[in-house]
Design a protein around this motif. Structure first.
Motif, short mmCIF file in Angstrom:
data_model
loop_
_atom_site.label_atom_id
_atom_site.label_comp_id
_atom_site.label_asym_id
_atom_site.label_seq_id
_atom_site.Cartn_x
_atom_site.Cartn_y
_atom_site.Cartn_z
N ILE A 52 0.84 -1.20 0.00
CA ILE A 52 0.00 0.00 0.00
C ILE A 52 0.88 1.25 0.00
O ILE A 52 0.60 2.21 -0.72
N LEU A 53 1.95 1.24 0.79
CA LEU A 53 2.86 2.38 0.81
C LEU A 53 3.48 2.61 -0.56
O LEU A 53 3.65 3.75 -0.99
N GLN A 54 3.79 1.53 -1.25
CA GLN A 54 4.36 1.65 -2.59
C GLN A 54 3.35 2.29 -3.53
O GLN A 54 3.70 3.16 -4.34
N GLN A 55 2.09 1.90 -3.43
CA GLN A 55 1.05 2.47 -4.27
C GLN A 55 0.86 3.97 -3.97
O GLN A 55 0.70 4.78 -4.87
N ILE A 56 0.88 4.30 -2.68
CA ILE A 56 0.73 5.71 -2.27
C ILE A 56 1.93 6.52 -2.77
O ILE A 56 1.76 7.63 -3.28
N ALA A 57 3.13 5.97 -2.64
CA ALA A 57 4.34 6.66 -3.11
C ALA A 57 4.24 6.93 -4.61
O ALA A 57 4.58 8.02 -5.07
N LYS A 58 3.75 5.96 -5.34
CA LYS A 58 3.60 6.15 -6.78
C LYS A 58 2.59 7.26 -7.06
O LYS A 58 2.82 8.11 -7.92
N LEU A 60 1.97 9.77 -5.23
CA LEU A 60 2.57 11.04 -4.83
C LEU A 60 3.83 11.38 -5.63
O LEU A 60 4.40 12.45 -5.47
N SER A 61 4.29 10.44 -6.44
CA SER A 61 5.53 10.59 -7.21
C SER A 61 6.72 10.81 -6.28
O SER A 61 7.56 11.70 -6.50
N ILE A 62 6.78 10.02 -5.22
CA ILE A 62 7.93 10.05 -4.32
C ILE A 62 8.46 8.63 -4.18
O ILE A 62 7.82 7.67 -4.60
N GLY A 88 17.96 11.61 0.56
CA GLY A 88 16.99 12.60 0.18
C GLY A 88 17.16 13.25 -1.18
O GLY A 88 16.31 14.03 -1.58
N VAL A 89 18.20 12.95 -1.92
CA VAL A 89 18.39 13.60 -3.22
C VAL A 89 17.24 13.23 -4.15
O VAL A 89 16.56 14.10 -4.68
N ARG A 90 17.03 11.95 -4.33
CA ARG A 90 15.92 11.51 -5.20
C ARG A 90 14.58 11.94 -4.62
O ARG A 90 13.70 12.37 -5.35
N ASP A 91 14.44 11.80 -3.30
CA ASP A 91 13.18 12.16 -2.65
C ASP A 91 12.86 13.64 -2.87
O ASP A 91 11.72 14.00 -3.14
N ALA A 92 13.87 14.49 -2.78
CA ALA A 92 13.65 15.91 -2.96
C ALA A 92 13.20 16.21 -4.39
O ALA A 92 12.28 17.00 -4.61
N VAL A 93 13.83 15.57 -5.35
CA VAL A 93 13.43 15.78 -6.75
C VAL A 93 12.01 15.28 -6.96
O VAL A 93 11.17 15.97 -7.54
N LEU A 94 11.72 14.07 -6.47
CA LEU A 94 10.40 13.49 -6.69
C LEU A 94 9.29 14.24 -5.97
O LEU A 94 8.14 14.25 -6.42
N ALA A 95 9.61 14.88 -4.87
CA ALA A 95 8.59 15.57 -4.09
C ALA A 95 8.37 17.02 -4.54
O ALA A 95 7.43 17.65 -4.10
N ASP A 96 9.21 17.52 -5.44
CA ASP A 96 9.10 18.92 -5.85
C ASP A 96 7.85 19.13 -6.70
O ASP A 96 7.75 18.62 -7.82
N PRO A 97 6.89 19.90 -6.20
CA PRO A 97 5.64 20.10 -6.94
C PRO A 97 5.79 21.00 -8.17
O PRO A 97 4.90 21.05 -9.01
N GLU A 98 6.92 21.69 -8.28
CA GLU A 98 7.13 22.59 -9.42
C GLU A 98 7.61 21.85 -10.67
O GLU A 98 7.62 22.43 -11.75
N LEU A 99 8.02 20.60 -10.52
CA LEU A 99 8.53 19.83 -11.65
C LEU A 99 7.48 18.83 -12.12
O LEU A 99 6.79 18.22 -11.30
N ASP A 100 7.41 18.62 -13.44
CA ASP A 100 6.51 17.59 -13.93
C ASP A 100 7.26 16.25 -13.94
O ASP A 100 8.46 16.19 -13.67
N ASP A 101 6.54 15.17 -14.23
CA ASP A 101 7.14 13.83 -14.16
C ASP A 101 8.34 13.67 -15.09
O ASP A 101 9.34 13.06 -14.72
N GLN A 102 8.27 14.23 -16.29
CA GLN A 102 9.39 14.12 -17.23
C GLN A 102 10.62 14.84 -16.70
O GLN A 102 11.74 14.33 -16.82
N GLN A 103 10.43 16.01 -16.13
CA GLN A 103 11.55 16.76 -15.57
C GLN A 103 12.17 16.00 -14.40
O GLN A 103 13.39 15.94 -14.28
N LYS A 104 11.34 15.43 -13.55
CA LYS A 104 11.84 14.67 -12.41
C LYS A 104 12.67 13.49 -12.88
O LYS A 104 13.77 13.24 -12.38
N GLN A 105 12.15 12.75 -13.86
CA GLN A 105 12.88 11.58 -14.36
C GLN A 105 14.19 11.99 -15.02
O GLN A 105 15.21 11.32 -14.85
N ALA A 106 14.18 13.11 -15.75
CA ALA A 106 15.42 13.58 -16.38
C ALA A 106 16.47 13.93 -15.34
O ALA A 106 17.64 13.55 -15.47
N LEU A 107 16.07 14.63 -14.29
CA LEU A 107 17.02 14.98 -13.23
C LEU A 107 17.58 13.74 -12.54
O LEU A 107 18.78 13.66 -12.26
#
Length: 139
Positions: A52-58, A60-62, A88-107
């Motif tokens: 369930i946590l994995q589903q929630i993380a998905k 939330l994109s974290i 927290g590096v990946r977590d910070a990128v994934l949690a940033d609401p200013e970035l879209d999914d493509q930008q997050k994946q690129a970073l």
């Protein structure tokens, strides 16, 4: 194993959901979890499974690992040792609401590429010094 802090996990989920600008209903739909169950998790009334946590993380994109640590399923020190990276590096990128999914994946891809490059350079040892050209002179 870290003891479970139901209240802390719920608060963290609520904050992540708000940062993502999602309603409880929107997150429940994105995570394929019932709205009442998600509400109970946020209020600290239920301890969700790792699945369930994995589903929630998905939804939330974290990182799911972030939620595992919060839920006491994964110890932060084990996570840091395994990753060998600053937490927290990946977590910070994934949690940033200013970035879209493509930008997050690129970073994240760029970050991973730099880490692989650094690890490869460290494994090869220091760069070899170029030898001076031999101009036919003997010592």
């Amino acid at each position: 194993m870290v003891p479970f802090d139901m209240h802390g996990l719920g608060e963290f989920l609520r904050e992540q959901r708000r940062q993502a600008r999602l309603s409880l209903r929107q997150l429940a739909e994105a995570a394929d979890v019932s709205n009442p169950y998600l509400s109970q998790i946020e209020r600290g009334l239920r301890k969700p499974s790792a699945e369930i946590l994995q589903q929630i993380a998905k939804g939330l994109s974290i990182s799911a690992e972030t939620l595992y640590v919060r839920a006491g399923i994964l110890d932060e020190s084990v996570r840091e040792e395994r990753d060998g990276e600053l937490p927290g590096v990946r977590d910070a990128v994934l949690a940033d609401p200013e970035l879209d999914d493509q930008q997050k994946q690129a970073l994240i891809q760029i970050y991973d590429a730099f880490r692989r490059e650094s690890a490869g350079a460290a494994a090869d040892g220091p760069p070899a010094r170029p030898e001076a050209p031999d101009h036919g002179q003997e010592d």
